[in-house]
Motif scaffolding. Sequence first.
Motif, PDB file in Angstrom:
ATOM      1  N   THR A   1       0.841  -1.195   0.000  1.00 37.40           N
ATOM      2  CA  THR A   1       0.000   0.000   0.000  1.00 37.40           C
ATOM      3  C   THR A   1       0.877   1.245   0.000  1.00 37.40           C
ATOM      4  OG1 THR A   1      -1.726  -1.165   1.251  1.00 37.40           O
ATOM      5  CG2 THR A   1      -1.834   1.235   1.203  1.00 37.40           C
TER       6      THR A   1
ATOM      7  N   GLU B   1       1.014   5.589  -0.487  1.00 37.60           N
ATOM      8  CA  GLU B   1       0.214   6.804  -0.357  1.00 37.60           C
ATOM      9  C   GLU B   1       0.969   8.004  -0.899  1.00 37.60           C
ATOM     10  OE1 GLU B   1      -0.929   7.170   3.716  1.00 37.60           O
ATOM     11  OE2 GLU B   1      -2.326   5.476   3.642  1.00 37.60           O
TER      12      GLU B   1
ATOM     13  N   VAL C   1      -2.855   0.470  -4.147  1.00 38.47           N
ATOM     14  CA  VAL C   1      -2.749  -0.849  -3.517  1.00 38.47           C
ATOM     15  C   VAL C   1      -2.390  -1.883  -4.577  1.00 38.47           C
ATOM     16  CG1 VAL C   1      -3.890  -2.612  -2.132  1.00 38.47           C
ATOM     17  CG2 VAL C   1      -4.504  -0.202  -1.818  1.00 38.47           C
TER      18      VAL C   1
ATOM     19  N   LYS D   1      -4.278   6.812  -2.567  1.00 33.70           N
ATOM     20  CA  LYS D   1      -3.712   5.549  -2.106  1.00 33.70           C
ATOM     21  C   LYS D   1      -3.650   4.582  -3.271  1.00 33.70           C
ATOM     22  CE  LYS D   1      -6.266   2.789   0.438  1.00 33.70           C
ATOM     23  NZ  LYS D   1      -7.002   2.234   1.601  1.00 33.70           N
TER      24      LYS D   1
END
Length: 202
Positions: free
Chosen positions: A150, A152, A170, A168
Motif C-alpha cells: 500500500t 500513499e 494498492v 492511495k
Amino acid sequence: MKLKTSAFTLLAAAALGTTFLLAEDKPDSKAAGPKAEEMKQKMEVAGKPGAAHKALEPLVGEWTAEVHCWSAPGGSRMVTTGTATTKWVLDGRFLHEDFTAEFFGKPLHGMSLMGYDNTKKMFTSVWVDDMSTAIITSEGQAAEDSKIITLEGKFHCPETGRKDTPMKQVFRIISNDKHIFEMHDMSKGENSKTMELTYTRK
C-alpha cells in the motif's frame, strides 16, 4: 626581460604555496581510513537490492490488463483493456513498467518505476503518462508477507482543481500469474476506489 622573469617567479612561488597549504589541510590518510571504510560499507548496504526487492519479482513479465474506472462513487464504470511490460532495471534495483491502453477513446502510454528504499525502509513509486504533465509519487509499506503493498501520496486534481488530494495505491499479488492494482482518491470517503487493473500474465 627582468620584469618577465620576476612575474614568472611570483607565479611559481604562489603555486608552490598553494600546493603546500593543500598538503597541510589534507587529512591524515590513516585517520580517515576507518571512517571512509565505514561510509563505504553503509553506502553498499543502502544500495544493494534485498528481500523487499525480491518480493516484487511476481510483477515482472508481459501482461494483459483489464481496466475498470469510476468517475464518482457508485457511478458508471468504464471498462477497457491494456498491455504492460515490466522488467528490472539498474541491476535489480527498480521495476520499470511500460503500459499502454485506451482511455476516453484515446491511446494512453504510461511508465512507472517502483522499488524499495533501503534507507527509508519503504516501497516507492513514480508514475508518468502522456495524458498528463504531472509526476505522481507515492511510498508505503507491505503487509501479509509482501502480498499486499500500500502506497500513499498526493496529487493535484485537474478536474476539480483541488490541490494536494490524498491518494492511495494498492498492489495485491494474487499469484505469480495475476496481480491487481487499485487507485483510491481518499477525498471521496469510503467509496474511494477510482481505478482497478487486473493483470494477467500473457
